[in-house]
Scaffold this active site. Structure first.
Site: not given
Ligand code: UGA
Length: 461
Positions: A37, A156, A262, A322, A329
């Site tokens: 890396k 995110r 996460c 997403k 993952r």
């Molecule tokens: C998430 C949190 O949003 C961040 O604030 C946090 O820092 C991060 O985890 C972490 O702990 O490191 P992330 O895993 O990048 O971020 O993903 P999100 O954008 O929050 O989406 C999570 C999942 O929820 C995805 O699978 C998405 O498709 C799903 N989702 C999201 C839904 O099914 N419906 C929604 O309305 C929103």
């Protein structure tokens, strides 16, 4: 400004944090034990895909504010801050595995050459900050001093840089108020509210935030399932709910459920912490269970609509957990594809960026050039990831090319009525209203529009 060393600086959180701090004008060294890396990063090759990160890394490396090394000595030399941003994978019981945090803490203690503020960015069980302090205390050279600050990240994937530069809040936890204030200085230019609290509370804020968001999605998915049975439309239900300021519109999209590196890990870890400390995390368990069921529901719908899955071909659009990431993952697509294959279906699939990564974990599926190739000759099409480009597909062309026109819209990206008019047997998530009537979508009328329609009404004969 003081020099920043980021341990785990080749990883997702570490690299984004390091690059953003460099962009704010700090001198940053990213340290990672992964030689490949670091070698790649030195050549400008990033180990992850994140919009805007490549440019940010290149710019700051060129300005000599951002550098990469595998050497702790080099990273810690003259560093005022040592950020820990290493992985905390899930252990077999759902607990967070802290082996990398332990190594990072011990190595910082052994190699630091001056006093350092150790800032923990990784999501770690409540109490880890105190534990890190003990490890450092045990291994530190006698004349040096240190403090531990918890500074959870809320980035995110896909919008990490924007999230870093425009945070809703910064959370800092420490027993050493002065150390917390020094870390606060690093964020001052971002003009976000800074919450200073104790270590354990800061650690809990992170878990509670992720668990609440996962809970919100599972909640809306449960309401969606009831909508299906009772003839209501979840998309309109959430519009109506969201206008309540106490609820808000964000994070209310029903779909195939949450995944990623996460939410699944953090909800499990919080439930585990509760259980081992004698509490019964009933809600967290239900949140996890509902999410598991969302994926199974897709397969159940296909079974109902196709009769059997045996010898059927299913086109799966979207693999990443997403959009705007290649991260696989805990991606819902993985489980959905496994379940479909177990029932004898053949899978054709397409994802705009995640196919290479998916290839490492999903074999025995046909990876296609685009969505059209995946749909051709298939008996059903399933939308698993809501990539923007899937919203603009020529669905008439897709319908024509399919053997049977079953469409499972796992992210509610299409209008049910439009799809039915094109000849699809359409099933979204929680879209239970009678689509045989005129297509409707929730409309928000403002006072001006109402007055106009009243005037028009007055003029009518
Ligand atoms: C998430 C949190 O949003 C961040 O604030 C946090 O820092 C991060 O985890 C972490 O702990 O490191 P992330 O895993 O990048 O971020 O993903 P999100 O954008 O929050 O989406 C999570 C999942 O929820 C995805 O699978 C998405 O498709 C799903 N989702 C999201 C839904 O099914 N419906 C929604 O309305 C929103």
């Amino acid at each position: 400004m003081g020099k920043i060393c980021v341990i785990g600086g080749g990883g997702y959180v570490g690299l984004t944090t390091g690059a953003c701090f460099a962009d704010l004008g700090n001198d940053v060294v990213c340290v990672d034990i992964d030689e490949a890396k670091i070698a790649g990063l030195k050549r400008g090759k990033l180990p992850i895909y994140e919009p805007g990160l490549q440019e940010l890394v290149e710019r700051n490396a060129k300005m000599e504010r951002l550098s990469f090394t595998t050497s702790y000595d080099q990273g810690l030399k003259n560093a005022e801050f040592a950020f820990i941003a290493v992985d905390t994978p899930s252990g077999s019981e759902g607990e967070a595995d802290l082996k990398y945090v332990r190594i990072a803490a011990q190595t910082i203690a052994e190699r630091m050459s001056g006093s350092v503020i150790i800032v923990n960015k990784s999501t770690v069980p409540i109490g880890t900050g105190d534990w890190v302090a003990e490890i450092v205390q045990e291994h530190i050279k006698p004349d040096l001093v240190f403090s531990v600050v918890s500074n959870p990240e809320f980035l995110r994937e896909g919008s990490a840089i924007n999230d870093f530069l425009h945070p809703d809040r910064i959370v800092l936890g420490s027993t050493d108020r002065q150390a917390a204030e020094k870390v606060a200085q690093l964020y001052l230019s971002l003009r976000a509210p800074i919450i200073v609290t104790d270590l354990r509370t800061a650690e809990m804020i992170k878990y509670a935030s992720n668990a609440y968001l996962a809970n919100r999605i599972s909640f809306i998915n449960e309401i969606a399932s009831i909508c299906e049975q009772l003839g209501a439309d979840i998309k309109e239900v959430t519009v109506g709910m969201g206008y309540d300021k106490r609820i808000g519109h964000a994070y209310l999209d029903a779909g195939v459920g949450w995944g990623g590196s996460c939410f699944p890990k953090d909800v499990k870890a919080l439930a585990h912490m509760a259980a081992i400390h004698g509490r019964n995390p009933q809600l967290l368990r239900a949140v996890i269970e509902i999410n598991r069921d969302q994926r199974r529901r897709v397969v159940q719908s296909l079974r109902e609509l196709l009769g059997t899955l045996h010898t059927k071909t299913v086109a799966v659009l979207g693999l990443a957990f997403k959009p705007n990431t290649d991260d696989m993952r805990e991606a819902p697509a993985v489980e959905i594809i496994h379940l479909l294959k177990n029932e004898g279906a053949s899978i054709k699939t397409f994802d705009p960026v995640a196919m290479e990564r998916a290839g490492e974990i999903l074999t025995g599926v046909t990876y296609c050039e685009d969505a059209y190739e995946a749909a051709e000759g298939s008996d059903a099409l399933v939308i698993v990831t809501d990539w923007n480009e899937f919203k603009h597909l020529d669905m008439a062309r897709i319908r024509e090319s399919m053997a049977q026109a079953v469409l499972i819209d796992g992210r509610n990206i299409y209008e049910p009525k439009l799809m039915q008019d094109l000849g699809f047997v359409y099933r979204g998530i929680g879209r239970g209203y009678d689509t045989s009537g005129p297509g409707q979508s929730a409309e928000v009328l403002n006072a001006g529009q109402l007055e106009e329609s009243e005037i028009a009404g007055d003029e009518a004969p």
